[in-house]
Scaffold this motif. Structure first.
Motif, PDB file in Angstrom:
ATOM      1  N   LYS A 137       0.835  -1.210   0.000  1.00 55.24           N
ATOM      2  CA  LYS A 137       0.000   0.000   0.000  1.00 55.24           C
ATOM      3  C   LYS A 137       0.867   1.255   0.000  1.00 55.24           C
ATOM      4  O   LYS A 137       0.714   2.131  -0.850  1.00 55.24           O
ATOM      5  N   HIS A 138       1.799   1.318   0.949  1.00 50.17           N
ATOM      6  CA  HIS A 138       2.663   2.517   1.021  1.00 50.17           C
ATOM      7  C   HIS A 138       3.540   2.617  -0.222  1.00 50.17           C
ATOM      8  O   HIS A 138       3.752   3.706  -0.764  1.00 50.17           O
ATOM      9  N   ALA A 139       4.025   1.467  -0.679  1.00 52.42           N
ATOM     10  CA  ALA A 139       4.911   1.486  -1.855  1.00 52.42           C
ATOM     11  C   ALA A 139       4.154   1.957  -3.088  1.00 52.42           C
ATOM     12  O   ALA A 139       4.674   2.729  -3.897  1.00 52.42           O
ATOM     13  N   SER A 140       2.896   1.570  -3.209  1.00 47.59           N
ATOM     14  CA  SER A 140       2.090   1.931  -4.388  1.00 47.59           C
ATOM     15  C   SER A 140       1.778   3.427  -4.390  1.00 47.59           C
ATOM     16  O   SER A 140       2.053   4.135  -5.358  1.00 47.59           O
ATOM     17  N   ASN A 141       1.271   3.920  -3.251  1.00 45.28           N
ATOM     18  CA  ASN A 141       0.917   5.344  -3.210  1.00 45.28           C
ATOM     19  C   ASN A 141       2.143   6.229  -3.374  1.00 45.28           C
ATOM     20  O   ASN A 141       2.107   7.238  -4.058  1.00 45.28           O
ATOM     21  N   SER A 142       3.237   5.833  -2.724  1.00 42.75           N
ATOM     22  CA  SER A 142       4.449   6.653  -2.805  1.00 42.75           C
ATOM     23  C   SER A 142       4.988   6.672  -4.226  1.00 42.75           C
ATOM     24  O   SER A 142       5.497   7.690  -4.687  1.00 42.75           O
ATOM     25  N   PHE A 143       4.863   5.543  -4.913  1.00 38.21           N
ATOM     26  CA  PHE A 143       5.336   5.505  -6.307  1.00 38.21           C
ATOM     27  C   PHE A 143       4.521   6.481  -7.155  1.00 38.21           C
ATOM     28  O   PHE A 143       5.087   7.231  -7.968  1.00 38.21           O
TER      29      PHE A 143
END
Ligand code: UDX
Length: 433
Positions: A207-213
């Motif tokens: 989740k964090h990796a997706s939004n941050s990307f």
């Protein structure tokens, strides 16, 4: 299936109504009693396209109910979604106190096997804390699993995104939990939507990796737009050129005043802190934040370069929400723009088809700040028009009428909604072109 959803905010309410619409029997528990009463009457406190319709339909068909009673909610079903807020605390970390609080309450009312599901965005390994808390406070030793099932809902189109997911991500620790999720999400896998089953930590991290990307991708094109202004290239042309590479993809390459909202700023900050907590310096995301802040500064500097003195100038602002199709103004670029222009003594005429009520809570009507129910009324005697949110109605505006109403034909477009070649009648400025 029977499903309990804890929290009727942006995520919980969409999750509850959509699961009901898929034929499940849903009980949604919310601590704000006034919201529960409104929801029971089919009135949503959240603006989302199509939400009221499916809320009322599922209330009438008895598939969804709202309560403030946690005991009833925990005992109602074996699958419990935690959809409470995980806001940003002052140090940038996610505030997990609401998750801890509901975990304790769940423990108190356990009445047999439960699958407790983190849907709220939480730092990686929060599931271990939820597990430990429930085990600590459980009145009776009953079997339970904790899983992660992050949401990927964009505000304004959340129902569409729930019903048409690019992917569903679940993180489980037992076969029993896996089986429950496979059954629950069958309507989606039957339609070919991929269900990625992994472990809870990976699901939390995705989740964090997706939004941050996504935030990084926006800052990347905004950095390119700053360079484009220096070298006389249209950033939209560059975005098109790189976006055609299917490894880059054309989405989220719209240069402009930058991202806002209740997710990207919070999730990027939280992710930086998560890395730091594990001894890692996430410079890439710090730069993402810096570029995003730079874009707002660049837009304000552009206004000054164009207007010279802002004091006593009549400046119209179209768009206050952090993006179109929502009334949400959290971290909206318009807040920084209006605050600085008001401080410089400009007379501001504000319009947004949905977000004015919320905006008035920060900037009440005053001598210098006026709100208009009609976008053209806001233009009367304006010395400049600022476009901050790319609502469709602005893209379709009658430019002849715009020019007639304004005192000076100056448009400063923070979202590149117009084509420079169509703007010959105006002094037209935009981002990266
Ligand atoms: C985001 C994620 O998209 C969603 O998957 C996650 O669950 C929650 O956070 P949201 O914040 O609602 O959703 O809005 P989104 O449509 O992603 O836009 C976020 C911000 O980026 C907005 O301020 C938007 O104006 C900005 N943006 C988006 C750009 O500046 N350029 C773009 O090309 C796209």
């Amino acid at each position: 299936m029977k499903i309990t959803v804890i929290g009727a905010g942006y995520v919980g309410l969409i999750t509850a109504t959509c699961f009901a619409d898929l034929g499940n029997e849903v009980l949604c528990v919310e601590k704000i009693e006034s919201n529960v009463h409104k929801l029971q009457k089919g009135i949503s406190h959240i603006y989302e396209q199509g939400l009221t319709e499916i809320l009322q339909k599922n209330l009438e068909e008895g598939r969804i109910r709202f309560t403030t009673d946690m005991e009833e909610a925990v005992k109602f079903s074996e699958i419990i979604f935690i959809c409470v807020g995980t806001p940003q605390s002052d140090d940038g970390k996610a505030d997990l106190s609401q998750v801890e609080d509901v975990s304790r309450q769940i423990a108190q009312y356990l009445n047999g096997y439960k699958l407790i599901v983190e849907k709220s965005t939480v730092p990686v390994n929060t599931h271990q804390w939820v597990k430990k808390t429930i085990a600590r406070y459980a009145h009776e030793k009953s079997e339970f699993d904790v899983a992660s099932n992050p949401e990927f809902l964009r505000e304004g189109v959340a129902i569409h995104d729930f019903m048409n997911p690019d992917r569903i991500v679940v993180g489980v620790e037992s076969e029993k939990a896996r089986t429950i999720f496979e059954k629950l999400y069958l309507p989606f896998t039957n339609e070919g939507h991929p269900l990625l089953i992994t472990n809870p930590a990976a699901a939390e991290l995705i989740k964090h990796a997706s939004n941050s990307f996504l935030a990084m991708k926006i800052s990347y094109i905004n950095m390119i737009s700053a360079l484009c202004e220096k070298v006389g290239v249209d950033v939209n042309m560059v975005a098109q050129g790189i976006g055609l590479d299917n490894r880059v993809g054309e989405k989220f390459l719209n240069a402009g005043i930058g991202y806002g909202g209740s997710c990207f700023p919070k999730d990027v900050q939280a992710f930086i802190k998560i890395a730091e907590d594990h001894g890692l310096e996430f410079g890439l995301l710090k730069e993402t934040e810096k570029i995003n802040a730079f874009q707002r500064r660049a837009f304000l500097d552009k206004i000054e370069d164009i207007m010279w003195i802002n004091k006593d100038k009549n400046i119209a602002v179209w768009g206050l929400a952090f993006k179109p199709d929502t009334d949400d103004i959290r971290e909206a670029p318009a807040i920084d723009v209006v605050r600085e222009l008001e401080a410089n003594g400009a007379n501001l005429s504000l319009y947004d088809q949905e977000a004015m009520t919320n905006f008035k809570n920060i900037f009440p009507e005053s001598k210098r700040i006026k709100y208009f129910e009609d976008k053209y009324q806001a233009l009367k005697d304006a010395d400049a028009l600022l476009i901050i949110t790319e609502w469709d109605e602005f893209k379709q505006a009658d430019l002849k009428k715009v020019k007639e109403l304004m005192r000076l034909p100056i448009i400063i477009d923070g979202r590149n909604i117009f084509e420079p070649s169509d703007m010959g009648e105006f002094e037209y400025y935009s981002m990266g072109r």
